[in-house]
Each structure stands twice: as C-alpha cells, then as structure tokens.
Design a protein around this motif. Sequence first.
Motif, PDB file in Angstrom:
ATOM      1  N   ALA A  11      50.293  36.410  45.035  1.00 24.09           N
ATOM      2  CA  ALA A  11      49.978  37.847  45.049  1.00 24.09           C
ATOM      3  C   ALA A  11      48.684  38.168  44.304  1.00 24.09           C
ATOM      4  O   ALA A  11      48.142  39.262  44.449  1.00 24.09           O
ATOM      5  CB  ALA A  11      51.130  38.652  44.456  1.00 24.09           C
ATOM      6  N   LYS A 114      52.210  44.520  44.848  1.00 27.21           N
ATOM      7  CA  LYS A 114      52.987  44.577  46.090  1.00 27.21           C
ATOM      8  C   LYS A 114      52.172  43.922  47.200  1.00 27.21           C
ATOM      9  O   LYS A 114      50.995  44.250  47.376  1.00 27.21           O
ATOM     10  CB  LYS A 114      53.291  46.030  46.483  1.00 27.21           C
ATOM     11  CG  LYS A 114      54.112  46.796  45.469  1.00 27.21           C
ATOM     12  CD  LYS A 114      55.521  46.297  45.367  1.00 27.21           C
ATOM     13  CE  LYS A 114      56.362  46.809  46.509  1.00 27.21           C
ATOM     14  NZ  LYS A 114      57.765  46.381  46.427  1.00 27.21           N
ATOM     15  N   VAL A 115      52.798  43.005  47.921  1.00 27.69           N
ATOM     16  CA  VAL A 115      52.092  42.283  48.984  1.00 27.69           C
ATOM     17  C   VAL A 115      53.000  42.113  50.192  1.00 27.69           C
ATOM     18  O   VAL A 115      54.218  42.132  50.071  1.00 27.69           O
ATOM     19  CB  VAL A 115      51.618  40.898  48.495  1.00 27.69           C
ATOM     20  CG1 VAL A 115      50.515  41.021  47.454  1.00 27.69           C
ATOM     21  CG2 VAL A 115      52.757  40.074  47.951  1.00 27.69           C
ATOM     22  N   ASP A 116      52.380  41.931  51.343  1.00 28.69           N
ATOM     23  CA  ASP A 116      53.095  41.622  52.569  1.00 28.69           C
ATOM     24  C   ASP A 116      53.318  40.109  52.562  1.00 28.69           C
ATOM     25  O   ASP A 116      52.359  39.343  52.649  1.00 28.69           O
ATOM     26  CB  ASP A 116      52.271  42.059  53.775  1.00 28.69           C
ATOM     27  CG  ASP A 116      52.976  41.763  55.082  1.00 28.69           C
ATOM     28  OD1 ASP A 116      53.295  40.576  55.331  1.00 28.69           O
ATOM     29  OD2 ASP A 116      53.198  42.702  55.862  1.00 28.69           O
ATOM     30  N   GLN A 117      54.577  39.693  52.452  1.00 28.36           N
ATOM     31  CA  GLN A 117      54.843  38.269  52.282  1.00 28.36           C
ATOM     32  C   GLN A 117      54.472  37.441  53.508  1.00 28.36           C
ATOM     33  O   GLN A 117      54.040  36.298  53.373  1.00 28.36           O
ATOM     34  CB  GLN A 117      56.298  38.050  51.865  1.00 28.36           C
ATOM     35  CG  GLN A 117      56.540  38.602  50.464  1.00 28.36           C
ATOM     36  CD  GLN A 117      57.868  38.200  49.874  1.00 28.36           C
ATOM     37  OE1 GLN A 117      58.600  37.400  50.434  1.00 28.36           O
ATOM     38  NE2 GLN A 117      58.179  38.754  48.718  1.00 28.36           N
ATOM     39  N   ASP A 119      51.924  38.025  55.426  1.00 30.69           N
ATOM     40  CA  ASP A 119      50.473  37.859  55.298  1.00 30.69           C
ATOM     41  C   ASP A 119      50.129  36.823  54.233  1.00 30.69           C
ATOM     42  O   ASP A 119      49.156  36.087  54.367  1.00 30.69           O
ATOM     43  CB  ASP A 119      49.792  39.193  54.955  1.00 30.69           C
ATOM     44  CG  ASP A 119      49.664  40.116  56.157  1.00 30.69           C
ATOM     45  OD1 ASP A 119      50.002  39.690  57.280  1.00 30.69           O
ATOM     46  OD2 ASP A 119      49.225  41.265  55.966  1.00 30.69           O
ATOM     47  N   LEU A 120      50.920  36.776  53.164  1.00 28.97           N
ATOM     48  CA  LEU A 120      50.681  35.785  52.112  1.00 28.97           C
ATOM     49  C   LEU A 120      50.797  34.372  52.667  1.00 28.97           C
ATOM     50  O   LEU A 120      49.963  33.516  52.388  1.00 28.97           O
ATOM     51  CB  LEU A 120      51.706  35.926  50.985  1.00 28.97           C
ATOM     52  CG  LEU A 120      51.461  36.934  49.892  1.00 28.97           C
ATOM     53  CD1 LEU A 120      52.525  36.783  48.817  1.00 28.97           C
ATOM     54  CD2 LEU A 120      50.092  36.798  49.282  1.00 28.97           C
ATOM     55  N   ARG A 123      47.790  33.616  54.595  1.00 28.92           N
ATOM     56  CA  ARG A 123      46.657  33.337  53.697  1.00 28.92           C
ATOM     57  C   ARG A 123      46.691  31.885  53.204  1.00 28.92           C
ATOM     58  O   ARG A 123      45.681  31.200  53.161  1.00 28.92           O
ATOM     59  CB  ARG A 123      46.750  34.219  52.437  1.00 28.92           C
ATOM     60  CG  ARG A 123      46.065  35.521  52.477  1.00 28.92           C
ATOM     61  CD  ARG A 123      46.079  36.057  51.034  1.00 28.92           C
ATOM     62  NE  ARG A 123      45.913  37.480  50.991  1.00 28.92           N
ATOM     63  CZ  ARG A 123      46.062  38.208  49.902  1.00 28.92           C
ATOM     64  NH1 ARG A 123      46.411  37.658  48.767  1.00 28.92           N
ATOM     65  NH2 ARG A 123      45.876  39.509  49.917  1.00 28.92           N
ATOM     66  N   ASP A 175      48.960  48.009  45.256  1.00 29.42           N
ATOM     67  CA  ASP A 175      48.781  47.291  46.522  1.00 29.42           C
ATOM     68  C   ASP A 175      47.943  46.042  46.264  1.00 29.42           C
ATOM     69  O   ASP A 175      46.732  46.122  46.054  1.00 29.42           O
ATOM     70  CB  ASP A 175      48.090  48.206  47.537  1.00 29.42           C
ATOM     71  CG  ASP A 175      47.859  47.535  48.876  1.00 29.42           C
ATOM     72  OD1 ASP A 175      48.181  46.330  49.030  1.00 29.42           O
ATOM     73  OD2 ASP A 175      47.336  48.205  49.789  1.00 29.42           O
ATOM     74  N   MET A 177      47.276  43.691  48.355  1.00 28.76           N
ATOM     75  CA  MET A 177      46.666  43.134  49.568  1.00 28.76           C
ATOM     76  C   MET A 177      45.187  43.521  49.693  1.00 28.76           C
ATOM     77  O   MET A 177      44.505  43.060  50.587  1.00 28.76           O
ATOM     78  CB  MET A 177      47.429  43.595  50.823  1.00 28.76           C
ATOM     79  CG  MET A 177      48.857  43.095  50.894  1.00 28.76           C
ATOM     80  SD  MET A 177      49.039  41.285  50.797  1.00 28.76           S
ATOM     81  CE  MET A 177      48.353  40.787  52.383  1.00 28.76           C
ATOM     82  N   ARG A 178      44.719  44.370  48.789  1.00 28.76           N
ATOM     83  CA  ARG A 178      43.318  44.786  48.853  1.00 28.76           C
ATOM     84  C   ARG A 178      42.432  43.782  48.132  1.00 28.76           C
ATOM     85  O   ARG A 178      42.901  42.759  47.639  1.00 28.76           O
ATOM     86  CB  ARG A 178      43.186  46.194  48.271  1.00 28.76           C
ATOM     87  CG  ARG A 178      43.913  47.215  49.166  1.00 28.76           C
ATOM     88  CD  ARG A 178      44.051  48.606  48.603  1.00 28.76           C
ATOM     89  NE  ARG A 178      44.515  48.584  47.231  1.00 28.76           N
ATOM     90  CZ  ARG A 178      43.823  49.086  46.210  1.00 28.76           C
ATOM     91  NH1 ARG A 178      42.675  49.675  46.391  1.00 28.76           N
ATOM     92  NH2 ARG A 178      44.311  49.029  44.999  1.00 28.76           N
ATOM     93  N   SER A 179      41.164  44.071  48.038  1.00 27.47           N
ATOM     94  CA  SER A 179      40.220  43.138  47.402  1.00 27.47           C
ATOM     95  C   SER A 179      40.545  42.964  45.920  1.00 27.47           C
ATOM     96  O   SER A 179      41.182  43.830  45.302  1.00 27.47           O
ATOM     97  CB  SER A 179      38.786  43.665  47.548  1.00 27.47           C
ATOM     98  OG  SER A 179      38.604  44.790  46.702  1.00 27.47           O
TER      99      SER A 179
END
Length: 194
Positions: A11, A114-117, A119-120, A123, A175, A177-179
């Motif tokens: 994350a 918080k992350v989209d798993q 998407d992780l 990645r 969030d 998931m951002r930069s």
Amino acid sequence: MRLILLGPPGAGKGTQAKLLMERYGIPQLSTGDMLRAAVGAGTPIGLKAKAVMDAGNLVSDEIVIGIVADRIEEPDAKKGFILDGFPRTVAQAEALEAMLAAKGLRLDAVIELKVDQADLVGRIVKRAAETRARGEPVRKDDDPEVFKTRLAAYNRDTAVVAPYYKARGQLTEIDGMRSIEAVSADIERVLKAG
C-alpha cells in the motif's frame, strides 16, 4: 509525533514512513527489526523472545509490547515514532494503548492507506515482470504468489485493526492509490490538523 500507518502489503506504508522519518527526524519502528535487535543485544525481553523463537513458537503479544516499550525509550524515539506493521491484532492495539498510557503518552495519528487490492496484485505482477526484463532478481516480496499469500494473511489477521481505531474516532483514511506525493501531502495535512 507518534503515529501508526495501517494498510495491506504494497500500500506504500514503507515509502511514506521513509518520507516522514526524513521530515520529522523520528524513527520507523518495525517489530521484526526491534525483535532481532533485542535478541542480539541480549536484553531481558530479548532473551525471553529468543527462548520462544528457538522453541519454534510465535512471540506473544506481551513480549512484542515489551520490546516496543523498551524501544520507544531510546533517545531517537523521544520526539516520536512511526509504527508500521504493528499493531497486527486488536489485542496488540489495546496493549499498545495501555503501555503508552502508562508512560503518559498517546498516539497523535492512526492513518490507513486505502487501496484497491486487485490493483495492488496487478502492480506487483507488473513490477516483477519489469524486474525480470531488466535481468535482475525479483524480490521475494514482489513474487506475485508470495504477495497474494501476504495479502490473504493481512485480510485474515490484521485488517480488523483499522475498524478498531475507526470505532474509537482515531482513524484517518487516505487514498493510497494516488501518487506518492499526493498521499504524502494528505498525510501532512492530517498531521498538521492533529
């Protein structure tokens, strides 16, 4: 500045902890590193931990809290610390709170990335492929199957810690998931508001 960074593996907790360490001059405390250091130094709690580990058992919450309690007394942690990967259970969160209260301390922030798993996982698969393409060895943590196992363990065992802090009004969700820069700016806003 005493804070906890929560979130699943991948994350960005480690990345953000490094930035916070540089900005505030406080250490990132890893329970694994602290455990190894206590065992290596032969401290009373380290000797207790070594006996448990040598027997092939998991170190108890009592021992882990004892190691954290010893570590935050070190000079570099006087201005504060970042806990990353701890607490892992509600029992550890409760024990941490009791230990801090006994020292007259409290947490300044508990931040969950918080992350989209799904998407992780994507990645990690991409990062592993890019590493292989460069002819470099893939880190064990970047092996997609190892990562999925770590993620499942997090969801099974550790994901319950965030709702514990949320119910107590101590949790701020960001969030993840951002930069890196955007996440860092959000963390900075939380810390300044605290």
